[in-house]
Every structure is written in C-alpha cells, then in structure tokens.
Scaffold this active site. Structure first.
Site, PDB file in Angstrom:
ATOM      1  N   ARG A   1     -11.979  35.585 -22.792  1.00 27.23           N
ATOM      2  CA  ARG A   1     -12.641  35.933 -21.533  1.00 27.23           C
ATOM      3  C   ARG A   1     -11.637  36.059 -20.390  1.00 27.23           C
ATOM      4  O   ARG A   1     -11.961  35.794 -19.233  1.00 27.23           O
ATOM      5  CB  ARG A   1     -13.736  34.924 -21.180  1.00 27.23           C
ATOM      6  CG  ARG A   1     -14.733  34.655 -22.287  1.00 27.23           C
ATOM      7  CD  ARG A   1     -15.351  35.931 -22.842  1.00 27.23           C
ATOM      8  NE  ARG A   1     -16.302  35.672 -23.910  1.00 27.23           N
ATOM      9  CZ  ARG A   1     -16.834  36.615 -24.690  1.00 27.23           C
ATOM     10  NH1 ARG A   1     -16.465  37.891 -24.545  1.00 27.23           N
ATOM     11  NH2 ARG A   1     -17.700  36.312 -25.627  1.00 27.23           N
TER      12      ARG A   1
ATOM     13  N   LYS B   1     -14.653  20.452 -26.316  1.00 28.69           N
ATOM     14  CA  LYS B   1     -15.860  21.217 -26.637  1.00 28.69           C
ATOM     15  C   LYS B   1     -16.270  20.793 -28.036  1.00 28.69           C
ATOM     16  O   LYS B   1     -15.536  21.031 -28.999  1.00 28.69           O
ATOM     17  CB  LYS B   1     -15.580  22.719 -26.583  1.00 28.69           C
ATOM     18  CG  LYS B   1     -16.768  23.597 -26.983  1.00 28.69           C
ATOM     19  CD  LYS B   1     -16.423  25.081 -26.878  1.00 28.69           C
ATOM     20  CE  LYS B   1     -17.608  25.947 -27.295  1.00 28.69           C
ATOM     21  NZ  LYS B   1     -17.319  27.398 -27.153  1.00 28.69           N
TER      22      LYS B   1
ATOM     23  N   GLU C   1     -21.305  26.159 -30.454  1.00 28.00           N
ATOM     24  CA  GLU C   1     -20.826  27.453 -30.942  1.00 28.00           C
ATOM     25  C   GLU C   1     -19.892  27.304 -32.137  1.00 28.00           C
ATOM     26  O   GLU C   1     -18.861  27.973 -32.245  1.00 28.00           O
ATOM     27  CB  GLU C   1     -20.140  28.227 -29.809  1.00 28.00           C
ATOM     28  CG  GLU C   1     -21.076  28.537 -28.650  1.00 28.00           C
ATOM     29  CD  GLU C   1     -20.420  29.348 -27.555  1.00 28.00           C
ATOM     30  OE1 GLU C   1     -21.088  30.243 -26.999  1.00 28.00           O
ATOM     31  OE2 GLU C   1     -19.244  29.076 -27.242  1.00 28.00           O
TER      32      GLU C   1
ATOM     33  N   ARG D   1     -33.090  27.852 -25.057  1.00 27.32           N
ATOM     34  CA  ARG D   1     -31.686  27.450 -24.945  1.00 27.32           C
ATOM     35  C   ARG D   1     -31.398  26.771 -23.608  1.00 27.32           C
ATOM     36  O   ARG D   1     -30.561  25.875 -23.522  1.00 27.32           O
ATOM     37  CB  ARG D   1     -30.798  28.675 -25.129  1.00 27.32           C
ATOM     38  CG  ARG D   1     -29.327  28.433 -24.833  1.00 27.32           C
ATOM     39  CD  ARG D   1     -28.503  29.667 -25.141  1.00 27.32           C
ATOM     40  NE  ARG D   1     -27.210  29.634 -24.481  1.00 27.32           N
ATOM     41  CZ  ARG D   1     -26.282  30.567 -24.600  1.00 27.32           C
ATOM     42  NH1 ARG D   1     -26.515  31.628 -25.352  1.00 27.32           N
ATOM     43  NH2 ARG D   1     -25.131  30.465 -23.954  1.00 27.32           N
TER      44      ARG D   1
ATOM     45  N   ASP E   1     -25.275  30.432 -19.133  1.00 24.97           N
ATOM     46  CA  ASP E   1     -23.859  30.687 -19.421  1.00 24.97           C
ATOM     47  C   ASP E   1     -23.221  31.601 -18.386  1.00 24.97           C
ATOM     48  O   ASP E   1     -23.011  32.777 -18.656  1.00 24.97           O
ATOM     49  CB  ASP E   1     -23.725  31.313 -20.819  1.00 24.97           C
ATOM     50  CG  ASP E   1     -22.279  31.475 -21.268  1.00 24.97           C
ATOM     51  OD1 ASP E   1     -21.388  30.902 -20.632  1.00 24.97           O
ATOM     52  OD2 ASP E   1     -22.045  32.188 -22.255  1.00 24.97           O
TER      53      ASP E   1
ATOM     54  N   GLU F   1     -16.449  37.075 -16.813  1.00 20.54           N
ATOM     55  CA  GLU F   1     -16.971  37.432 -18.127  1.00 20.54           C
ATOM     56  C   GLU F   1     -18.268  38.230 -18.039  1.00 20.54           C
ATOM     57  O   GLU F   1     -18.475  39.182 -18.785  1.00 20.54           O
ATOM     58  CB  GLU F   1     -17.192  36.151 -18.946  1.00 20.54           C
ATOM     59  CG  GLU F   1     -17.815  36.375 -20.302  1.00 20.54           C
ATOM     60  CD  GLU F   1     -18.079  35.069 -21.039  1.00 20.54           C
ATOM     61  OE1 GLU F   1     -18.676  35.122 -22.131  1.00 20.54           O
ATOM     62  OE2 GLU F   1     -17.688  33.991 -20.532  1.00 20.54           O
TER      63      GLU F   1
END
Length: 724
Positions: A187, A306, A310, A355, A384, A412
């Site tokens: 990104r 993290k 994902e 989500r 996001d 992004e």
C-alpha cells in the site's frame, strides 16, 4: 518548492557536511528559503547576532546544526555562537539546569508543565535587554524547540512578544512502515522502501538522516521499520545488525525504532514446533530474543504485532486469546522498558454477521486484562481506512486499556499518490467525534490523549506514505499528510486549517494570494474524494486486491466480506448496509447517545446514511432529492470539485515555479479523469438496480458498464509484484 531550483545546499552528516544537488521537493517543509521581507529579515538577523547554544550531546549537536542550517538559509547569516551565557547574547538555547539563575527564575513555573519532551520559546528581559530563550527539561525538548523556532521564522512570526510553552499530548507518535525486506511497500505509492537492507549496516544513506530530521521537525518519535505482514527474518542477527545501524542514525533525533514481530517466529527462525504463548519454551525464546535485541539497540522501542488477521498467525491458532499473546511478549520486553503494540484489526470468515462489529467483539471483553506496557492499536474506523467511516466504537469502550489510534497516511482507498487529498481533514473529523463514553464532550482525541481515562501509555500511529521517490511521497501535496499527521500526533486538538497554512507557508509561498485559495482547495479535497468514490456512507467499493478504481460489482471472492457487494447490498429495493437495531445492530457498540442518532434513518447524518441503513431508491433526502438522484448528484459534485481544484491551481500559477505548477497540474488532470471513471462506473452499475434515469445535471458516462467491468490492473502499485 518555494521556488527551489536545482542548486547547492548543505547536507548534515554525522561526520561533517558535504555539498549536493537537491531536486525539487526533496527538502519537504524544511526548505529554509530566503526571507523576502526586508523589515522582518533585519529583525530576525538581530536575534541571531550572538547565540549561546548548549552543546554537550548528540541531540544538542544535531539541534545546533539544524539552527545553523535554518538561519543560514532564511537569513543569509552565519550564526555567531558564544562560549558562555553573557549580556551580549540575543538568543540563548539551553536546558533548565544549564541556564543563568536569573533566567531559571523567570521560567521556573513553565518547566513544571512541559515534561521531558516539551519546550519553552520566550522573549524575556535579561541583563537589561530583550532576548529570546529556547529551553527545556531534556535535550530532546531543545531539539523540538529549535525546529519550532525555525518554523516560526518560516511563518513570519513576530518574535518580540513570543511566549510558547508546548509539549506533546501523546507519548508514542509513530510511523508504521509497511515495508518488506525486498524493498516493496505494501500500500505504498511513492516508490520502493527507503531501507536498503542489502547495503546496511555499512552504508548510511543521506536519506536516513533527512528522514529523521523531517520526523523530528514535527515531533514524531518512533518508526516501525517493517510491514505488519511481517517476515520473521527481521529478527535474525543479520537483520538486527542493520536495524541497529538505523537506530544509531535516528537516536540523535529522538526517534526509537520498533519492529513488527511475526507471531510464528519461534517456529520459522527458532526451530520450535509451536508458537503457543503459554508454552514455556516459546516464552523463553521471546525472552532471549528481547535480551539480544536490547544488547544491540539499548533504546529499542518494542514490537508491533498483527495476529490472527488476514491469515497472519496468532494466539488463536492455539486456542489462546489476544491477551495471552500480547502479555507474553510484554513480559519479555518489560525488563527493558519496551512496549507491545497489538493491532485490533481482525475479522473472520467464520463470522458472517458484520465485519464492522468484529474488532469490538473480540477486544472489548478483555478491557483491563492487558499489561500496562501493551497498547491496543485500532484503526480510526471499524472497516478499513475508507474515505469516510464513523469512528471506531472501541474508542471510549476500553477505559482500562492503553488504546492507540491508527491512521493511514498513504492513500490506499483515496486515489493513491495521483489524487490530491488533504488527510488531516479526515483525521480531524475522527478526532473531534464525540464518543459520549464519559458524557458529552468525550471526543476521540480526549480518549486517546489520556485526558479522560488516564492510561499508562498513550499513542498514535500513521501508516507511512514515504518511499524513495525524489519528493518522498509521490504527490507533492501528499507531503502535507505526513506533516499533518505529525502535527496532530503532537497535539490531536489542532485544526486542519492551521496545519494546511503552516505547511503551505513552509513549503511553497508566504504570499496570501497563493495561500488562501490553495488552503481552501486542500480543505475541500477530502470531501471531493468521498463524493466521487463513496458518497452518502457507501464504503469498500474498490476493485479486488489492488484497490485501484471502482469495483462495486465484485461478488466472486472466496470470503463474503472481501466483496464490495457485501457492503453496499444494492438491490431493486434500495442500497446500503443495515447496521441498525433491525439489521446487524452494529449501532449497539456505540454509547446510547450516539447509537440513538445512528439507529434512526431520519436522524442518521446523511454522510453515514448508507453505512447504517438500507434505504429505498425513492427515499427523500434532506435536500428534497430522491436517494437515487441525490446519490448521482453527489458523484457529479465530486467530479465538479476536482475541476474547481484545477481552476484554482491554474489561478495561482504566477506565485510558484513552472516545475511546481506543472507537476501538480498533471496530477490533477489524472485525478479528474479517474473521478469521472468512478462516477460513471458506479452509477451505471447502481442504475441496474434503481432502473431510474440519471438526473439532468449528470454528465453522460463516457463508456459502457461492460467496459468498466473489463478493466484489469495486474501491476497496480502498492502490492507485491507477480513475475508469472
């Protein structure tokens, strides 16, 4: 910028100075261009007649050199330094305990309020004459004070009655670099990574020093060097030696280095068969890792993690909790005063409800369970980094946890580095949002700066937009987003208008005929992007993976929440995601006062309408238009706003150089082309559900829906390259 031409300027190196050619835009907001006002110039030159500068540490050394550089550039004078404080001094720069007793007495009450990083810039009487003093409790405060003093000169501030007592409102003010070891930047839209790992540790690029200078000038005090989607190799001895070299460069500028720690590192580089945080071998492995890091980097900041997001490994792989994982790492770092920053960006394919609710659901029940050297880092909104989102409901919901804000500086979802978008306007909107967590006035800014809950640690992070492009950020105006993030990290209560004016004056021109129209253009630019991309609360309509351009029709991805159709839910009856009490009930995660407003379609602010409600196409908006017409008109408004930006930029051409004008002009024309693409592709797709004609004021689409659907961008920037 500020009429910079290719020419000679002085680079500060740890071993001395060298001459180099400086391309347009490289100097960011640290141009130090000559002061054009002769009256002000003479006044500033008087201040520089005799300078005492305490000089006994690396931090003070670089501060002194910055002062020399700035005064030479702006005033055309070589600073005359005195060896001791005397009555001849016009400017005195020293920490509290190194000042003359009379000056200490004058400033005594100010020192109590500035802590270790704050500073004082004050015009006072000393030995019968007026002088300026820059002082602080610690050396790093002097560094920040010198940079602020130079900015005052750039802003043409009257110094005769100057009285600034300032200190940062947040402890950790960090950039998160999503840089990979192969120098790609996830990104990132400004070239490759700054960190040339192949040449480190022996080759120190001048850019590392200038990067540190730029960050110190706006008070940033931490940098996470590697991607949150981390490679465990960064923790191996070969790379830690390189990290230590960068830490040595950054240290004099008050910047600590941090690393993203891959949770499965004990398996991947440690030879263990598990990364279970409750396993003793795993705990010992991390303890040893921490000890080794601090031997090489005594002031290492800590780990960013993290986990279980994902596809990244984490404690849930072993049926453990986020608390188990974060606290295990926190115990390893605690003896060294290191911190763990644990990201709350999590969502699961196994939760099909919404989500937007998942981070809150996973983290809020653990409030008060994290160790005091853990910060939970949450994105500004629950999805996001969208062009507009309501503030994340976690802010205000975890009063017993160190909660840290994460903004994205790189664009992004905002047109990459080809679109002019002034992000401090977005940041300000979030920071001013009222959570009502402790009653009216409990803004997000007050939650994160600790003035409400008094956490052990406070912090804010910005996902970096910096690369190895000549001007660092790709788009010249994207520099303002780096600058603006730093200023808001220092003080999250600043206005975006103040920041825009500061940046323009330091970077381009002090001419009001340039400043006022361009400042207004910047302040309106974010709303323009929202209008031509995601108006009225629409979100996540971006094409697959690369997020370049519109893809509201995408519905074939393996996980439902990866598909834009999941978010807009357009059908013949209407459009929008029902998060009210009759839908996913995401509104219940907000305080009652906020939830009540969002929950009712008539009271929900229209900028969040389709975020919280599925609304019929014929619903009447506040302006009297139907939802369909209003949506179409918003898209057109965004395009028109970009056209107006081009008109504004053309009008200020006389006040800047041809190179400065042309670069932004070309980028604005790309932005206009892509704004029309967004409008046409989105409206043609949504028209298949509304079955209504476009309003008369809408420009006809240039291509067919089938054409827009056919577009592919396998090599769009910001994602790792594929060689097959």
């Amino acid at each position: 910028m500020k009429h910079i031409k290719l020419g000679v300027f002085i680079f500060l190196l740890s071993v001395g100075t060298i001459s180099a050619q400086v391309p347009n835009g490289y100097n960011l907001w640290l141009n130090y261009s000559p002061q054009p006002n002769s009256t002000i110039l003479k006044e500033y030159q008087k201040v520089s007649t005799s300078v005492y500068f305490q000089n006994e540490s690396d931090v003070l050394n670089v501060s002194r050199e910055e002062l020399k550089r700035g005064l030479k550039g702006m005033l055309g004078v070589d600073v005359l330094f005195s060896d001791a404080i005397s009555k001849s001094n016009t400017l005195i720069i020293a920490t509290n305990n190194n000042l003359h007793q009379d000056i200490q007495n004058t400033l005594e009450t100010n020192y109590k309020s500035i802590g270790d990083e704050g500073f004082i810039i004050k015009s006072i009487q000393f030995k019968g004459k007026q002088i300026i003093v820059i002082s602080a409790n610690q050396d790093v405060g002097i560094l920040y004070g010198v940079f602020r003093f130079l900015r005052l000169l750039q802003m043409e501030t009257d110094l005769s009655t100057i009285h600034i007592i300032d200190s940062p409102k947040l402890d950790l003010r960090m950039l998160n670099h999503w840089d990979n070891l192969d120098r790609t930047v996830e990104r990132g839209y400004a070239g490759f990574s700054l960190w040339n790992w192949q040449k480190l540790p022996d080759f120190i690029d001048q850019r590392y020093i200038d990067y540190a200078r730029a960050n110190a000038s706006i008070g940033i005090n931490g940098a996470v060097l590697n991607n949150v989607n981390a490679s465990a190799l960064i923790l191996t001895p070969m790379y830690l030696e390189k990290v230590a070299a960068l830490a040595n460069v950054f240290r004099p500028y008050g910047i600590k280095v941090y690393l993203t720690a891959r949770f499965s590192a004990p398996i991947e580089i440690g030879g263990l068969d598990t990364a279970d945080p409750l396993n003793k071998e795993v705990q010992n492995w991390w303890n040893t890792m921490a000890n080794n890091i601090y031997k090489a980097i005594p002031d290492f900041g800590g780990f960013l993690v993290k986990a279980n997001s994902e596809g990244q490994p984490g404690p849930q792989n072993y049926n453990r909790t986020h608390v188990d994982g974060a606290n295990m790492l926190a115990k390893a770092l605690k003896p060294h005063n290191g911190v763990v920053i644990w990201r709350s960006f999590v969502y699961s394919e196994h939760d099909v409800t919404d989500r937007a609710k998942q981070a809150y659901s996973e983290f809020v029940p653990f409030d008060g369970k994290f160790m005091d050297n853990v910060l939970v880092q949450s994105k500004n909104g629950p999805i996001d980094f969208q062009p507009r989102e309501p503030f994340h409901p976690m802010f205000g919901a975890m009063p017993n946890t160190n909660l840290m804000m994460e903004f994205q500086i790189t664009q992004e979802y905002l047109g990459f580095s080809t679109h002019l978008v002034f992000l401090p306007k977005l940041f300000e909107e979030v920071l001013k949002a009222d959570t009502y967590a402790e009653g009216k006035g409990t803004t997000v800014a007050k939650v994160i700066d600790g003035s409400i809950t008094k956490p052990k640690l406070t912090g804010i992070a910005g996902v970096s937009n910096i690369g190895n492009d000549i001007n660092w950020t790709g788009h010249p105006f994207a520099q303002a987003n780096w600058y603006g993030f730093g200023r808001l990290a220092w003080n999250p209560h600043l206005s975006s208008e103040t920041i825009a004016e500061e940046w323009l004056r330091a970077t381009y021109s002090i001419n009001s005929k340039f400043i006022e129209p361009v400042k207004n253009m910047m302040l309106n630019s974010r709303e323009a992007v929202v209008n031509y991309m995601n108006p009225l609360g629409l979100h996540h309509l971006f094409d697959t993976n690369h997020h370049y351009g519109p893809g509201p029709w995408v519905s074939n991805l393996s996980r439902p929440e990866w598909n834009p159709t999941y978010y807009h839910k357009a059908d013949e009856n209407g459009i929008g995601f029902n998060r009210s009490s009759t839908g996913s009930n995401a509104v219940e995660q907000y305080a009652n006062e906020v939830a009540h407003v969002f929950n009712i379609v008539e009271t929900c602010p229209e900028e969040y309408l389709l975020w919280f409600h599925h609304v019929p196409w014929d619903y009447k908006l506040k302006n009297g238009e139907s939802l369909w017409n209003g949506l179409a008109l918003k898209y057109q408004e965004g395009v028109n706003q970009v056209s107006q930006m081009i008109t504004t930029w053309n009008a200020v051409k006389p006040y800047i150089s041809e190179a400065e004008y042309k670069e932004v002009d070309m980028l604005l024309n790309i932005q206009l082309k892509e704004a029309k693409w967004w409008k046409d592709a989105s409206l043609l797709y949504f028209q298949t559900f509304s079955k209504q004609p476009f309003p008369k004021d809408i420009e006809k689409p240039e291509k067919s829906l089938e054409y827009y659907k056919s577009l592919k961008f396998p090599f769009a920037p910001g994602i790792r390259p594929h060689w097959d």
